[in-house]
Design a protein around this motif. Structure first.
Motif, PDB file in Angstrom:
ATOM      1  N   SER A   1       4.529   1.508  -4.026  1.00 59.11           N
ATOM      2  CA  SER A   1       3.337   2.136  -4.882  1.00 59.11           C
ATOM      3  C   SER A   1       3.158   3.553  -4.705  1.00 59.11           C
TER       4      SER A   1
ATOM      5  N   TRP B   1      -3.939  -4.722 -11.316  1.00 59.47           N
ATOM      6  CA  TRP B   1      -5.017  -5.355 -10.804  1.00 59.47           C
ATOM      7  C   TRP B   1      -6.382  -5.448 -11.634  1.00 59.47           C
TER       8      TRP B   1
ATOM      9  N   HIS C   1       0.753  -1.331   0.029  1.00 58.55           N
ATOM     10  CA  HIS C   1      -0.120  -0.212   0.117  1.00 58.55           C
ATOM     11  C   HIS C   1       0.888   1.302   0.004  1.00 58.55           C
TER      12      HIS C   1
ATOM     13  N   ASP D   1      -6.556  -4.125  -1.099  1.00 56.07           N
ATOM     14  CA  ASP D   1      -7.474  -2.986  -1.638  1.00 56.07           C
ATOM     15  C   ASP D   1      -6.676  -2.123  -2.681  1.00 56.07           C
ATOM     16  N   PRO D   2      -7.412  -2.198  -3.838  1.00 55.67           N
ATOM     17  CA  PRO D   2      -6.668  -1.739  -5.199  1.00 55.67           C
ATOM     18  C   PRO D   2      -6.560  -0.201  -4.899  1.00 55.67           C
ATOM     19  N   ASP D   3      -7.483   0.241  -4.261  1.00 55.84           N
ATOM     20  CA  ASP D   3      -7.505   1.761  -4.217  1.00 55.84           C
ATOM     21  C   ASP D   3      -6.461   2.483  -3.276  1.00 55.84           C
TER      22      ASP D   3
ATOM     23  N   SER E   1     -14.297  -4.547  -4.630  1.00 54.27           N
ATOM     24  CA  SER E   1     -13.177  -4.271  -5.502  1.00 54.27           C
ATOM     25  C   SER E   1     -12.451  -5.319  -5.716  1.00 54.27           C
TER      26      SER E   1
ATOM     27  N   LYS F   1      -3.127  -0.176  -9.721  1.00 50.90           N
ATOM     28  CA  LYS F   1      -4.436  -0.511  -9.610  1.00 50.90           C
ATOM     29  C   LYS F   1      -4.752  -1.003 -11.102  1.00 50.90           C
ATOM     30  N   GLN F   2      -4.101  -0.501 -12.367  1.00 48.12           N
ATOM     31  CA  GLN F   2      -4.082  -0.751 -13.560  1.00 48.12           C
ATOM     32  C   GLN F   2      -3.927  -2.182 -13.712  1.00 48.12           C
TER      33      GLN F   2
END
Length: 882
Positions: free
Chosen positions: A33, A83, A7, A72-74, A103, A80-81
């Motif tokens: 990230s 994912w 994260h 959590d991809p957020d 999600s 996230k792309q």
């Protein structure tokens, strides 16, 4: 290309988990990230872990994405792309609970491998896989993994810590983890900006009691520079010692919500999710946009109090029942009652018993100064003081008391006064608010053998361990009944003291805030027992079918009409009930009601005095009101090896100078002497009485002399010997000591003692017989040639055991001691084989001759002249022929 990330704003658990994954996937690249926490960033500047920079990575080349410490991809920034890309395989390792929303895989229509386990840190899961794979770790790698483990579990103190985390740590230590580097990294000096943020949070914080837990809610608008708010929140939780901390901090164009919890009962992860964030039960965060700090705070409190019921209300803190006074009562009478009750403020009621206001001792004294003693109290009451209701939360009351400088808040139900909150109640509850719970554990013994205490406040475990199962179950059921009747119930006094010292004490005294006798009758009915009530004192004894007894009393206060008088008692609160007791170490209580079962109530510092081994009175007139408490203080000094507190010692000496002890009734003083001389080592207690100049109140001629000390020592040794015999006789040890005291007094000493103290007929007879015949008995037992056993029995027959023990202690002759010992242990129990029935079968006509024959037969048996039944028959026949 395989990529490992975590994260944004990575912590040590995320970093450690990334390093662990690379041990399992050697070709994987480690990429942050979106930044890292300040402490993590500082560590990376000093230690090269071969991380790939995000700007140097082509996301289009990623074929496998491994996420750690989040699902959590957020929260993974540009990854996230990946994912969402159906062609990219996604693997998740996390310990923050299952995917709470859409999600995850179901939302994007592809399979995602998720490994989510309940452990203290994500690193633990991966360390276990590294260990199972047999992959070696360097010392530096083991240190990084341990950093994540120690940081995420609070060095294994968080409630989320599991045994797996500890096992993982052991593996890393064996692999060479540098614990010194870990300590230096995780415990850096506080940044000045952190200190400023902490100060602002403390200035804008409040405690909420939720489900019996303390939750601190704080806000800040402090310009903290570039420091991490999460670090300040962690420090805040450590400083305040609460169960959970939730803060809202303004940060540029958004509000950051951060939560830390020490207990699974308060789930901060749920709170963060409600704000669109993430985390787990003990650590979570969220970014809130489009809302002001005030709005976020209000929603925080709403969410907390909606899910977790507020529990600390006025009714939980207040003292009850309450002493009140009618407005028609004169000022002079009000002053008298304040003195009797020992209070400084009284609620005033109108003619219909409705609350009208408060009157304080200051107003009363001023009115008396102006000679207004005859006016009604209603004329000087204060009617604008803050009052609360039983369901008012404690925080509101605390704020009102502080802002108004009000020391006494009446608690109302309608217009009726049902309780009060005093400054003592406020400080006690506030102490629990801002400090960690102080607990009292059972004693351990220091090298000197004196009880030593450590802190622990919940005695439920001690009650269960020290009490027989039947008695423990009984007090639990009593607490449940009290809950149904809405009556506070406590066990008080010596039992609580002894529990804290680790000493067994099955003599339980229960106190009810309410009608103790009515409660006792209801409890007895449930237990199929019977009740013996004493209406005058509000006490009762419950006797159960199995013989178990339980004392129940109404919480009461007392006052003394004059020094040494017996107290006048009235119904009151547990706090007042404890205040009327003799010493702080006996003014302790343990709650027996449901959720509070085992909680210690200590209003007067009894736990502190137990820890300091001090005997301390509760107020300066304690010995004036009841001088027998001085004797009791000496008894506790002797029993526990404690000492009189400095002030208490001075008050005891002052009571002696006032000559209050001459006014004591002989009955009350004798009861205290009996108790003191029934201790295991009364000699020390009597010597202490001499040091305090108290022996003269037993007898004017009694003083501490070498002769008395030697005699008391001999009594102590003889009693120890007697107890080892395990005879089926109840010996009054205190009476033996009284005989020793009488032995050193002048000839009229026994007469004086019998006149001063109300001894029973048996006790008086024993005292007189020994004092009058001790020398005669000693002379007879010392005769030459030595007496035969039958002669010894004739001399000692009929003497009480207390007198025989006293004779042994007083005699300087070992031969006399041996004779008395033989009598006690063997000769007095010796009986011949033949009985009266045998005499009748031998043709002897019943009559006075039976007594003569059997007595001479017993003498012959004692002296060894007959040993068998045949020899006994021959002895009788020869005796009859003579």
């Amino acid at each position: 290309m395989d990529v490992v990330t975590t994260h944004h704003n990575a912590d040590f658990d995320g970093l450690a988990s990334m390093v662990a994954v690379r041990k399992l996937y050697p070709n994987a690249r480690l990429v942050l990230s979106g930044g890292a926490q300040k402490s993590v960033h500082a560590f990376l500047l000093a230690h090269d872990l071969n991380l790939t920079k995000l700007k140097d990575l082509d996301l289009a080349q990623v074929t496998k994405l491994i996420l750690v410490d989040t699902h959590d991809p957020d929260r993974i920034g540009p990854f996230k792309q990946c994912w969402l890309d159906p062609k990219v395989e996604v693997q998740v390792f996390d310990h923050h609970g299952a995917d709470p929303s859409g999600s995850g895989a179901s939302a994007i229509g592809k399979s995602i491998a998720q490994v989510i386990e309940t452990v203290g840190a994500t690193a633990t899961m991966l360390i276990e896989r590294v260990r199972e794979a047999g992959v070696p770790l360097t010392s530096e790698e083991a240190t990084v993994l341990a950093l994540g483990l120690y940081d995420e579990t609070g060095s294994f103190t968080y409630s989320s810590t599991t045994s797996r985390d500890l096992q993982a740590a052991a593996f890393l230590i064996d692999a060479g983890a540098d614990l010194k580097l870990i300590e230096q990294t995780l415990h850096q000096p506080l940044d000045p900006n952190i200190v400023a943020l902490l100060n602002d949070l403390l200035q804008h914080s409040e405690v909420h009691y939720l489900e019996g837990r303390k939750v601190l809610v704080a806000t800040s608008t402090c310009d903290r520079g570039r420091v991490e708010a999460a670090e300040a929140v962690h420090q805040l939780a450590e400083l305040e010692g609460v169960d959970a901390v939730v803060v809202a901090v303004v940060n540029e164009e958004h509000v950051e919500v951060i939560g830390r919890s020490r207990t699974p009962e308060i789930d901060v992860g749920w709170i963060a999710q409600e704000f669109g964030g993430g985390g787990h039960a003990v650590a979570a965060a969220a970014i809130v946009k489009g809302q002001t700090l005030t709005e976020v705070k209000e929603r925080l409190i709403h969410l907390l109090t909606q899910r977790y019921r507020p529990t600390l209300l006025a009714k939980d803190v207040m003292t009850k029942p309450v002493k009140t006074i009618s407005g028609e009562t004169t000022v002079s009478e009000t002053e008298r009652r304040m003195t009797h009750y020992g209070v400084n403020v009284l609620p005033v009621l109108d003619g219909k018993d409705r609350y009208a206001g408060l009157v304080s001792r200051e107003e009363i004294q001023k009115a008396l100064f102006h000679r207004l003693g005859k006016i009604p109290t209603a004329d000087i009451l204060q009617s604008d003081q803050f009052a609360a209701h039983s369901d008012t939360d404690f925080h509101t009351i605390k704020q009102a008391m502080l802002e108004r400088n009000q020391r006494f808040v009446p608690i109302l139900e309608g217009t009726r006064v049902v309780g009060v909150i005093t400054r003592t109640d406020l400080l006690r509850a506030w102490h629990d608010d801002v400090l960690p719970s102080v607990k009292i554990r059972p004693k351990v013994m220091d090298p000197s053998g004196v009880p030593r205490l450590v802190h622990h406040r919940d005695l439920k475990r001690q009650l269960q361990e020290k009490l027989p199962p039947r008695l423990f179950t009984l007090i639990q059921e009593a607490g449940q009944l009290a809950d149904r009747l809405d009556l506070p119930l406590y066990v008080v006094g010596g039992c609580v003291r002894d529990l804290l010292l680790g000493i067994e004490n099955l003599d339980l005294d229960l106190v009810v805030e309410g009608d103790g006798i009515a409660f006792a009758r209801k409890l007895a009915a449930e237990q199929l027992g019977r009740v013996k009530a004493h209406d005058r004192f509000g006490t009762a004894v419950i006797v159960l079918p199995d013989g178990l007894k339980l004392d129940v009393a109404t919480a009461r206060t007392e006052y003394y009409e004059y020094p040494t008088a017996l107290p006048t008692v009235e119904q009151s609160s547990i706090k007042k009930d404890l205040y009327r007791r003799d010493f702080t170490i006996n003014a302790l209580a343990v709650r027996l009601n449901g959720r509070g079962f085992g909680e210690v109530l200590d209003f007067y510092g009894g736990q502190r005095d137990l820890k300091n081994q001090a005997i301390r009175v509760l107020h300066s007139l304690s010995f004036v009101e009841d001088p027998t408490r001085v004797f009791r203080a000496v008894r506790f000094e002797t029993r526990f090896g404690f000492h009189l507190g400095k002030d208490t010692l001075a008050l005891a000496k002052a009571a002696v100078k006032m000559a209050l002890f001459q006014k004591l009734s002989g009955h009350r003083l004798l009861e205290e002497l009996k108790a003191l001389c029934s201790e295991r080592e009364p000699k020390s207690g009597l010597k202490r009485l001499a040091e305090l100049d108290l022996l003269r109140f037993i007898h004017p001629k009694l003083s501490w002399t070498p002769r008395l000390e030697k005699l008391l020592f001999a009594v102590e040794e003889t009693l120890d010997w007697y107890r080892l015999l395990y005879l089926d006789r109840k010996l009054e040890a205190w009476l033996v000591y009284m005989m020793a005291i009488a032995a050193v007094l002048p000839d009229r000493g026994v007469t004086d003692l019998l006149k001063r103290f109300p001894f029973s007929e048996r006790e008086a007879t024993t005292l007189k017989a020994l004092r009058g015949g001790a020398h005669r008995l000693l002379r007879q037992l010392s005769k030459q040639p030595p007496l035969k056993p039958s002669g010894v029995c004739r001399i000692l027959e009929g003497a009480q055991d207390e007198a025989l023990v006293a004779i042994m202690a007083q005699s300087p002759s070992d031969r006399v001691k041996r004779l008395v010992s033989a009598y006690l242990t063997a000769w007095r129990q010796a009986v011949p084989r033949l009985t009266g029935k045998d005499l009748q079968s031998m043709g002897i006509k019943p009559g006075p001759i039976y007594g003569t024959v059997l007595t001479q037969l017993r003498d012959a048996h004692l002296d060894g002249l007959v040993k068998t039944e045949a020899e006994e028959r021959a002895f009788i026949e020869k005796l009859l022929r003579r």
